[in-house]
Write a protein that holds these residues in place. Structure first.
Motif, PDB file in Angstrom:
ATOM      1  N   THR A 245      34.032  42.029  48.832  1.00 30.38           N
ATOM      2  CA  THR A 245      33.678  41.816  47.439  1.00 30.38           C
ATOM      3  C   THR A 245      34.785  41.021  46.744  1.00 30.38           C
ATOM      4  O   THR A 245      35.917  40.935  47.224  1.00 30.38           O
ATOM      5  N   SER A 246      34.449  40.456  45.606  1.00 33.52           N
ATOM      6  CA  SER A 246      35.423  39.866  44.694  1.00 33.52           C
ATOM      7  C   SER A 246      34.958  40.177  43.283  1.00 33.52           C
ATOM      8  O   SER A 246      33.783  39.988  42.958  1.00 33.52           O
ATOM      9  N   SER A 247      35.876  40.640  42.450  1.00 38.48           N
ATOM     10  CA  SER A 247      35.551  40.974  41.069  1.00 38.48           C
ATOM     11  C   SER A 247      36.623  40.401  40.151  1.00 38.48           C
ATOM     12  O   SER A 247      37.782  40.257  40.553  1.00 38.48           O
ATOM     13  N   ALA A 248      36.219  40.070  38.914  1.00 34.92           N
ATOM     14  CA  ALA A 248      37.169  39.499  37.971  1.00 34.92           C
ATOM     15  C   ALA A 248      36.739  39.793  36.543  1.00 34.92           C
ATOM     16  O   ALA A 248      35.541  39.903  36.244  1.00 34.92           O
ATOM     17  N   VAL A 249      37.716  39.911  35.662  1.00 41.04           N
ATOM     18  CA  VAL A 249      37.491  39.957  34.222  1.00 41.04           C
ATOM     19  C   VAL A 249      38.442  38.945  33.597  1.00 41.04           C
ATOM     20  O   VAL A 249      39.540  38.702  34.113  1.00 41.04           O
TER      21      VAL A 249
END
Length: 416
Positions: A171-175
């Motif tokens: 997965t890859s997540s960002a804010v």
């Protein structure tokens, strides 16, 4: 072909069939092209390429939607395609087989769905409004990656979030946040890559941190830190307001391997992106339309790359337009020295561009390095239904005359 891909092809075929009844098909470009190329070295033909290639392009549209498909090759198989809807509340794009749409991602591109679809597969992107913010859902059928983006403006500040997964532990997540304060636009992003750790039989998170400031007077400062490869990077770009000068510096330390880059550009006219001044494509004997042929006036640039405990690379470029719109030249020198004690390497290239008229171009070139001297020219003649191009070159090996050779190339394309 994956079952889902087969279903997509069927859906597209039905789409075009239905559109031909609901709204007459608009054929904006339908053509058949024949292409061929031959190369002779020292009088002997070394390869013969002949392609009987047909390309037929169909477009169709209705209320709030449009579609485009290419049918190419000797068997006229489906090639690039794109389907899109244009009316709210949903905007849908489905594109594939090498077609490019656009990049979509976070400011530091730590979560991004890239533009080009795989040559034998497809991508999709659905855009809609949710709680007054933009929501984007994307699929890459070739990699089985799924994307979800959301961003919303709050006055002068934009907040966003993104997530990418293949439902197989990766997965890859960002804010992120982008805000405008007097004199500068600030962007901050925090992301994390989730990678499968076999030792712990779980997903290991590798955080990333980015901060950027773009000042109104043309200065950009950018810093990132990624824990996965233990990399810290700092960049500074000063682009003058007239876009005639650019100064660039970068420092990177990747797990103890350090690199420093310094670069400057100066030019006479602001006629295109300053980073594209020197762009060229193809091998030294291959002609292809290059960014540098679009420049006017003059331009010079220098770049130094220092890889600590490895090497120092210098690149010098110079461009000059002798006759506006007719005669241009680009010179490039590359020099690399090595801390290991190995002999330095270098090469110098001079390219020319002479526009005889709107259909006929002459492109001479000389390339010199430690071992070879290569010189010759390309001729490119463009006709209403195709083009003919030819190249004649001589390659001289400095130390071994048996390697020296003459090269002649002839290519053609005919549209019917």
């Amino acid at each position: 072909m994956k079952p889902f891909a087969k279903r997509l092809v069927v859906v597209l075929a039905l789409l075009f069939a239905v559109s031909s009844v609901a709204a007459a098909i608009n054929i904006n470009n339908a053509s058949v092209a024949l292409r061929g190329r031959n190369i002779w070295i020292n009088g002997s033909r070394t390869n013969a390429e002949y392609t009987d290639s047909r390309t037929i392009i169909f477009t169709s549209s209705g209320t709030g939607w449009s579609a485009r498909a290419e049918f190419t090759g000797a068997t006229v198989a489906i090639g690039k395609f794109n389907f899109q809807t244009d009316e709210a509340p949903f905007r849908l794009n489905v594109w594939g087989r090498g077609h490019s749409l656009s990049h979509y991602g976070t400011p530091f591109t730590w979560v991004r769905q890239t533009n080009a679809a795989h040559a034998s597969n497809w991508k999709a992107r659905l855009t809609f409004q949710l709680l007054e913010g933009e929501t984007v859902f994307g699929i890459d059928n070739n990699t089985s990656d799924y994307y979800l983006f959301y961003k919303k403006a709050f006055g002068d500040t934009q907040l966003g979030a993104a997530h990418k997964t293949n439902f197989q532990h990766t997965t890859s997540s960002a804010v992120y946040a982008i805000t405008k304060v007097p004199g500068v636009t600030i962007t901050g992003e925090v992301a994390a890559d989730g990678k499968w750790d076999a030792g712990s039989a779980g997903t290991k998170l590798e955080p990333k941190y980015g901060l950027q400031g773009v000042f109104d007077f043309g200065l950009t400062l950018k810093g990132t830190y990624t824990t996965g490869n233990k990399q810290i990077m700092v960049e500074a770009i000063q682009l003058m307001k007239d876009n005639l000068s650019r100064y660039y510096g970068k420092y990177t330390d990747t797990n103890g391997t350090k690199e420093i880059i310094g670069e400057v550009h100066f030019r006479a006219k602001n006629d295109q992106g300053i980073t594209n001044i020197w762009g060229t494509t193809g091998n030294w004997w291959q002609y292809a339309t290059a960014n540098w042929t679009k420049n006017t006036g003059w331009a010079v640039g220098a770049k130094a790359t220092r890889k600590v405990d490895n090497n120092l690379a210098l690149v010098l470029n110079g461009f000059y337009e002798f006759v506006p719109g007719t005669v241009k030249s680009l010179a490039t020198v590359n020099y690399t020295s090595y801390d290991s004690g190995a002999d330095p390497t270098w090469n110098a290239t001079v390219r020319g561009w002479y526009k005889v008229n709107n259909k006929f171009f002459i492109l001479p070139q000389v390339d010199v390095d430690q071992t070879w001297i290569k010189a010759g020219t390309y001729f490119d003649y463009q006709i209403n239904t195709g083009r003919v191009y030819a190249g004649a070159f001589y390659e001289m090996h400095r130390d071994d005359e048996t390697k020296s050779q003459e090269r002649f190339e002839l290519g053609w394309q005919l549209g019917l």
